[in-house]
Write a protein that holds these residues in place. Structure first.
Motif, PDB file in Angstrom:
ATOM      1  N   TYR A 113       5.491  13.975 -33.521  1.00  0.00           N
ATOM      2  CA  TYR A 113       5.563  12.657 -34.154  1.00  0.00           C
ATOM      3  C   TYR A 113       6.362  12.731 -35.451  1.00  0.00           C
ATOM      4  O   TYR A 113       7.250  11.910 -35.697  1.00  0.00           O
ATOM      5  CB  TYR A 113       4.160  12.107 -34.420  1.00  0.00           C
ATOM      6  N   GLY A 114       6.058  13.729 -36.267  1.00  0.00           N
ATOM      7  CA  GLY A 114       6.775  13.891 -37.531  1.00  0.00           C
ATOM      8  C   GLY A 114       8.244  14.224 -37.358  1.00  0.00           C
ATOM      9  O   GLY A 114       9.070  13.923 -38.223  1.00  0.00           O
ATOM     10  N   LEU A 115       8.574  14.860 -36.236  1.00  0.00           N
ATOM     11  CA  LEU A 115       9.972  15.189 -35.946  1.00  0.00           C
ATOM     12  C   LEU A 115      10.744  13.989 -35.404  1.00  0.00           C
ATOM     13  O   LEU A 115      11.973  14.016 -35.336  1.00  0.00           O
ATOM     14  CB  LEU A 115      10.044  16.339 -34.939  1.00  0.00           C
ATOM     15  N   GLY A 116      10.015  12.961 -34.965  1.00  0.00           N
ATOM     16  CA  GLY A 116      10.666  11.763 -34.441  1.00  0.00           C
ATOM     17  C   GLY A 116      11.275  11.926 -33.064  1.00  0.00           C
ATOM     18  O   GLY A 116      12.171  11.175 -32.696  1.00  0.00           O
ATOM     19  N   VAL A 117      10.801  12.914 -32.298  1.00  0.00           N
ATOM     20  CA  VAL A 117      11.339  13.105 -30.955  1.00  0.00           C
ATOM     21  C   VAL A 117      10.551  12.273 -29.949  1.00  0.00           C
ATOM     22  O   VAL A 117       9.352  12.033 -30.129  1.00  0.00           O
ATOM     23  CB  VAL A 117      11.340  14.598 -30.535  1.00  0.00           C
ATOM     24  N   PRO A 118      11.200  11.819 -28.887  1.00  0.00           N
ATOM     25  CA  PRO A 118      10.479  11.050 -27.875  1.00  0.00           C
ATOM     26  C   PRO A 118       9.469  11.931 -27.137  1.00  0.00           C
ATOM     27  O   PRO A 118       9.729  13.107 -26.868  1.00  0.00           O
ATOM     28  CB  PRO A 118      11.574  10.551 -26.934  1.00  0.00           C
ATOM     29  N   VAL A 119       8.323  11.321 -26.825  1.00  0.00           N
ATOM     30  CA  VAL A 119       7.264  12.011 -26.107  1.00  0.00           C
ATOM     31  C   VAL A 119       6.845  11.160 -24.921  1.00  0.00           C
ATOM     32  O   VAL A 119       6.567   9.964 -25.067  1.00  0.00           O
ATOM     33  CB  VAL A 119       6.040  12.282 -27.008  1.00  0.00           C
ATOM     34  N   ALA A 120       6.803  11.790 -23.742  1.00  0.00           N
ATOM     35  CA  ALA A 120       6.346  11.126 -22.519  1.00  0.00           C
ATOM     36  C   ALA A 120       5.101  11.841 -22.021  1.00  0.00           C
ATOM     37  O   ALA A 120       5.006  13.068 -22.094  1.00  0.00           O
ATOM     38  CB  ALA A 120       7.433  11.160 -21.450  1.00  0.00           C
ATOM     39  N   VAL A 121       4.146  11.064 -21.498  1.00  0.00           N
ATOM     40  CA  VAL A 121       2.851  11.602 -21.086  1.00  0.00           C
ATOM     41  C   VAL A 121       2.505  11.121 -19.684  1.00  0.00           C
ATOM     42  O   VAL A 121       2.620   9.934 -19.376  1.00  0.00           O
ATOM     43  CB  VAL A 121       1.739  11.146 -22.058  1.00  0.00           C
ATOM     44  N   LEU A 122       2.062  12.083 -18.864  1.00  0.00           N
ATOM     45  CA  LEU A 122       1.499  11.754 -17.554  1.00  0.00           C
ATOM     46  C   LEU A 122       0.018  12.119 -17.605  1.00  0.00           C
ATOM     47  O   LEU A 122      -0.353  13.278 -17.476  1.00  0.00           O
ATOM     48  CB  LEU A 122       2.203  12.538 -16.444  1.00  0.00           C
ATOM     49  N   PRO A 123      -0.846  11.106 -17.834  1.00  0.00           N
ATOM     50  CA  PRO A 123      -2.273  11.397 -17.941  1.00  0.00           C
ATOM     51  C   PRO A 123      -2.880  11.793 -16.598  1.00  0.00           C
ATOM     52  O   PRO A 123      -2.518  11.257 -15.550  1.00  0.00           O
ATOM     53  CB  PRO A 123      -2.895  10.083 -18.412  1.00  0.00           C
ATOM     54  N   CYS A 124      -3.798  12.730 -16.671  1.00  0.00           N
ATOM     55  CA  CYS A 124      -4.577  13.152 -15.501  1.00  0.00           C
ATOM     56  C   CYS A 124      -6.040  13.101 -15.931  1.00  0.00           C
ATOM     57  O   CYS A 124      -6.590  14.078 -16.435  1.00  0.00           O
ATOM     58  CB  CYS A 124      -4.172  14.558 -15.065  1.00  0.00           C
ATOM     59  N   VAL A 125      -6.629  11.924 -15.759  1.00  0.00           N
ATOM     60  CA  VAL A 125      -7.965  11.651 -16.271  1.00  0.00           C
ATOM     61  C   VAL A 125      -8.736  10.868 -15.218  1.00  0.00           C
ATOM     62  O   VAL A 125      -8.212   9.899 -14.657  1.00  0.00           O
ATOM     63  CB  VAL A 125      -7.878  10.830 -17.586  1.00  0.00           C
ATOM     64  N   SER A 126      -9.969  11.277 -14.955  1.00  0.00           N
ATOM     65  CA  SER A 126     -10.789  10.559 -13.979  1.00  0.00           C
ATOM     66  C   SER A 126     -11.043   9.130 -14.459  1.00  0.00           C
ATOM     67  O   SER A 126     -10.987   8.848 -15.664  1.00  0.00           O
ATOM     68  CB  SER A 126     -12.122  11.275 -13.765  1.00  0.00           C
ATOM     69  N   GLU A 127     -11.328   8.255 -13.517  1.00  0.00           N
ATOM     70  CA  GLU A 127     -11.608   6.862 -13.875  1.00  0.00           C
ATOM     71  C   GLU A 127     -12.817   6.766 -14.797  1.00  0.00           C
ATOM     72  O   GLU A 127     -12.838   5.939 -15.708  1.00  0.00           O
ATOM     73  CB  GLU A 127     -11.798   6.032 -12.605  1.00  0.00           C
ATOM     74  N   ALA A 128     -13.821   7.609 -14.580  1.00  0.00           N
ATOM     75  CA  ALA A 128     -15.022   7.576 -15.426  1.00  0.00           C
ATOM     76  C   ALA A 128     -14.672   7.944 -16.866  1.00  0.00           C
ATOM     77  O   ALA A 128     -15.117   7.285 -17.811  1.00  0.00           O
ATOM     78  CB  ALA A 128     -16.087   8.521 -14.875  1.00  0.00           C
ATOM     79  N   LEU A 129     -13.867   8.997 -17.072  1.00  0.00           N
ATOM     80  CA  LEU A 129     -13.481   9.375 -18.430  1.00  0.00           C
ATOM     81  C   LEU A 129     -12.519   8.347 -19.036  1.00  0.00           C
ATOM     82  O   LEU A 129     -12.594   8.052 -20.232  1.00  0.00           O
ATOM     83  CB  LEU A 129     -12.839  10.754 -18.439  1.00  0.00           C
ATOM     84  N   ALA A 130     -11.639   7.799 -18.229  1.00  0.00           N
ATOM     85  CA  ALA A 130     -10.691   6.800 -18.723  1.00  0.00           C
ATOM     86  C   ALA A 130     -11.393   5.544 -19.226  1.00  0.00           C
ATOM     87  O   ALA A 130     -10.843   4.813 -20.052  1.00  0.00           O
ATOM     88  CB  ALA A 130      -9.679   6.450 -17.640  1.00  0.00           C
ATOM     89  N   ALA A 131     -12.605   5.302 -18.763  1.00  0.00           N
ATOM     90  CA  ALA A 131     -13.368   4.131 -19.198  1.00  0.00           C
ATOM     91  C   ALA A 131     -13.996   4.329 -20.574  1.00  0.00           C
ATOM     92  O   ALA A 131     -14.456   3.359 -21.191  1.00  0.00           O
ATOM     93  CB  ALA A 131     -14.469   3.824 -18.171  1.00  0.00           C
ATOM     94  N   HIS A 132     -14.018   5.534 -21.076  1.00  0.00           N
ATOM     95  CA  HIS A 132     -14.650   5.812 -22.370  1.00  0.00           C
ATOM     96  C   HIS A 132     -13.876   5.121 -23.496  1.00  0.00           C
ATOM     97  O   HIS A 132     -12.645   5.190 -23.538  1.00  0.00           O
ATOM     98  CB  HIS A 132     -14.674   7.328 -22.610  1.00  0.00           C
TER      99      HIS A 132
END
Length: 176
Positions: A113-132
Protein backbone atom coordinates in the motif's frame (compact mmCIF):
# COMPACT_ATOMS: atom_id res chain seq x y z
CA UNK A 1 10.62 -2.20 -10.17
CA UNK A 2 11.20 -3.53 -13.62
CA UNK A 3 13.91 -6.19 -13.92
CA UNK A 4 17.12 -5.43 -15.87
CA UNK A 5 15.69 -7.47 -18.78
CA UNK A 6 12.76 -5.03 -18.98
CA UNK A 7 10.17 -7.35 -17.44
CA UNK A 8 7.94 -6.07 -14.64
CA UNK A 9 8.19 -7.89 -11.28
CA UNK A 10 5.15 -9.52 -9.68
CA UNK A 11 4.94 -10.62 -6.06
CA UNK A 12 2.62 -13.59 -5.55
CA UNK A 13 1.49 -14.08 -1.94
CA UNK A 14 0.14 -17.57 -1.22
CA UNK A 15 -1.95 -18.41 1.85
CA UNK A 16 -2.81 -21.74 3.48
CA UNK A 17 -5.80 -22.99 1.50
CA UNK A 18 -6.14 -26.31 -0.29
CA UNK A 19 -6.18 -24.67 -3.70
CA UNK A 20 -2.70 -23.20 -3.02
CA UNK A 21 -1.17 -26.39 -4.39
CA UNK A 22 -2.17 -25.16 -7.85
CA UNK A 23 -0.47 -21.72 -7.64
CA UNK A 24 1.79 -22.85 -10.49
CA UNK A 25 -1.12 -22.02 -12.84
CA UNK A 26 -0.90 -18.38 -11.77
CA UNK A 27 2.89 -18.25 -11.97
CA UNK A 28 2.91 -19.82 -15.44
CA UNK A 29 0.20 -17.44 -16.68
CA UNK A 30 2.07 -14.45 -15.25
CA UNK A 31 5.32 -15.47 -16.93
CA UNK A 32 3.46 -15.98 -20.23
CA UNK A 33 2.19 -12.41 -19.89
CA UNK A 34 5.73 -11.08 -19.46
CA UNK A 35 6.12 -10.90 -15.68
CA UNK A 36 9.03 -12.05 -13.60
CA UNK A 37 7.66 -13.59 -10.40
CA UNK A 38 8.74 -13.90 -6.79
CA UNK A 39 6.59 -15.89 -4.36
CA UNK A 40 5.86 -15.27 -0.70
CA UNK A 41 3.94 -17.77 1.42
CA UNK A 42 2.43 -17.62 4.86
CA UNK A 43 4.26 -19.82 7.36
CA UNK A 44 1.25 -22.15 7.61
CA UNK A 45 1.13 -22.50 3.81
CA UNK A 46 4.71 -23.75 3.88
CA UNK A 47 4.73 -25.77 7.11
CA UNK A 48 1.30 -27.25 6.48
CA UNK A 49 2.20 -28.54 3.04
CA UNK A 50 -0.33 -26.37 1.22
CA UNK A 51 2.15 -25.64 -1.55
CA UNK A 52 5.21 -27.31 -2.97
CA UNK A 53 7.92 -24.71 -2.40
CA UNK A 54 10.42 -26.62 -4.56
CA UNK A 55 7.99 -26.66 -7.49
CA UNK A 56 7.30 -22.94 -7.08
CA UNK A 57 11.03 -22.25 -6.96
CA UNK A 58 11.47 -24.27 -10.15
CA UNK A 59 8.83 -22.12 -11.89
CA UNK A 60 10.12 -18.76 -10.65
CA UNK A 61 13.84 -19.46 -10.46
CA UNK A 62 13.76 -17.92 -6.98
CA UNK A 63 13.26 -19.27 -3.46
CA UNK A 64 9.83 -18.97 -1.85
CA UNK A 65 10.01 -16.39 0.93
CA UNK A 66 8.17 -17.07 4.17
CA UNK A 67 10.63 -15.95 6.84
CA UNK A 68 12.20 -12.60 7.59
CA UNK A 69 15.70 -12.02 6.28
CA UNK A 70 18.47 -11.20 8.73
CA UNK A 71 19.50 -7.57 9.19
CA UNK A 72 22.04 -6.66 6.57
CA UNK A 73 21.06 -9.48 4.21
CA UNK A 74 20.28 -8.26 0.69
CA UNK A 75 16.69 -8.26 -0.51
CA UNK A 76 16.27 -11.36 -2.68
CA UNK A 77 13.57 -9.75 -4.86
CA UNK A 78 13.39 -6.31 -6.45
CA UNK A 79 10.51 -4.04 -5.39
CA UNK A 80 7.21 -5.12 -6.97
CA UNK A 81 5.42 -3.57 -9.89
CA UNK A 82 2.26 -5.36 -8.68
CA UNK A 83 1.14 -7.91 -6.10
CA UNK A 84 -1.31 -10.80 -6.33
CA UNK A 85 -2.68 -12.58 -3.26
CA UNK A 86 -4.02 -15.98 -4.25
CA UNK A 87 -5.51 -17.78 -2.53
CA UNK A 88 -6.28 -15.16 0.11
CA UNK A 89 -7.63 -16.63 3.33
CA UNK A 90 -9.93 -15.18 5.99
CA UNK A 91 -7.01 -14.87 8.40
CA UNK A 92 -4.69 -13.05 6.00
CA UNK A 93 -7.36 -10.66 4.74
CA UNK A 94 -8.33 -9.67 8.29
CA UNK A 95 -4.75 -9.28 9.53
CA UNK A 96 -3.80 -7.26 6.45
CA UNK A 97 -6.76 -4.89 6.80
CA UNK A 98 -5.92 -4.38 10.47
CA UNK A 99 -2.25 -3.76 9.71
CA UNK A 100 -1.09 -6.75 11.76
CA UNK A 101 2.18 -7.45 9.98
CA UNK A 102 3.19 -10.48 12.06
CA UNK A 103 4.37 -12.57 9.10
CA UNK A 104 6.53 -11.67 6.13
CA UNK A 105 3.60 -12.31 3.78
CA UNK A 106 1.26 -9.91 5.60
CA UNK A 107 4.01 -7.33 6.14
CA UNK A 108 4.65 -7.44 2.39
CA UNK A 109 0.97 -6.73 1.74
CA UNK A 110 0.94 -3.87 4.24
CA UNK A 111 4.04 -2.40 2.60
CA UNK A 112 2.53 -2.67 -0.90
CA UNK A 113 0.00 0.00 0.00
CA UNK A 114 2.77 2.42 0.93
CA UNK A 115 4.60 1.63 -2.30
CA UNK A 116 1.49 2.47 -4.32
CA UNK A 117 1.60 -0.71 -6.38
CA UNK A 118 -1.59 -2.35 -7.62
CA UNK A 119 -2.78 -5.35 -5.63
CA UNK A 120 -5.21 -8.02 -6.85
CA UNK A 121 -6.80 -10.60 -4.54
CA UNK A 122 -8.53 -13.91 -5.17
CA UNK A 123 -10.25 -14.74 -1.87
CA UNK A 124 -10.64 -18.36 -0.83
CA UNK A 125 -13.02 -18.16 2.11
CA UNK A 126 -15.94 -20.37 3.11
CA UNK A 127 -19.40 -18.82 3.01
CA UNK A 128 -19.66 -19.17 6.80
CA UNK A 129 -16.42 -17.22 7.39
CA UNK A 130 -17.29 -14.68 4.68
CA UNK A 131 -20.45 -13.87 6.65
CA UNK A 132 -18.43 -12.71 9.66
CA UNK A 133 -18.67 -8.92 10.19
CA UNK A 134 -14.90 -8.55 10.63
CA UNK A 135 -14.31 -10.05 7.18
CA UNK A 136 -16.87 -7.77 5.55
CA UNK A 137 -15.28 -4.76 7.27
CA UNK A 138 -11.84 -5.90 6.10
CA UNK A 139 -13.00 -6.10 2.48
CA UNK A 140 -14.44 -2.59 2.75
CA UNK A 141 -11.21 -1.23 4.20
CA UNK A 142 -8.99 -2.95 1.62
CA UNK A 143 -11.20 -1.86 -1.28
CA UNK A 144 -10.94 1.67 0.09
CA UNK A 145 -7.16 1.28 -0.14
CA UNK A 146 -7.51 0.45 -3.85
CA UNK A 147 -7.17 -3.33 -3.55
CA UNK A 148 -8.92 -5.15 -6.41
CA UNK A 149 -10.88 -8.30 -5.56
CA UNK A 150 -11.90 -11.19 -7.75
CA UNK A 151 -15.00 -13.23 -7.07
CA UNK A 152 -14.93 -15.17 -3.81
CA UNK A 153 -14.14 -18.86 -3.95
CA UNK A 154 -15.42 -21.07 -1.17
CA UNK A 155 -14.01 -24.34 -2.49
CA UNK A 156 -17.23 -26.03 -1.48
CA UNK A 157 -18.45 -28.93 -3.57
CA UNK A 158 -21.16 -28.26 -6.13
CA UNK A 159 -24.32 -30.32 -6.56
CA UNK A 160 -22.54 -32.63 -9.04
CA UNK A 161 -19.76 -33.27 -6.50
CA UNK A 162 -17.17 -31.28 -8.41
CA UNK A 163 -15.56 -28.04 -7.39
CA UNK A 164 -15.61 -24.80 -9.37
CA UNK A 165 -12.47 -23.57 -11.12
CA UNK A 166 -10.39 -21.14 -9.08
CA UNK A 167 -9.71 -18.73 -11.96
CA UNK A 168 -6.03 -18.00 -11.30
CA UNK A 169 -5.67 -15.78 -14.38
CA UNK A 170 -8.44 -13.50 -13.13
CA UNK A 171 -5.91 -12.01 -10.69
CA UNK A 172 -3.73 -10.91 -13.61
CA UNK A 173 -6.77 -9.47 -15.39
CA UNK A 174 -7.56 -7.42 -12.28
CA UNK A 175 -4.14 -5.79 -12.48
CA UNK A 176 -5.09 -4.43 -15.90
Amino acid sequence: MTEPDGKPFLYVVVCAAGIAADVGHLITAARERGWEVGAFATPVAVAGGFLDAAAVQELTGRPVRSAWRAPGDPRPFPPPDAVVVAPATFNTVNKWAAGLADTLAVATLCEAYGLGVPVAVLPCVSEALAAHPAYRDSLTRLRGMGVRFGDPYSGEAQADGGRPEFGWERALDLLG
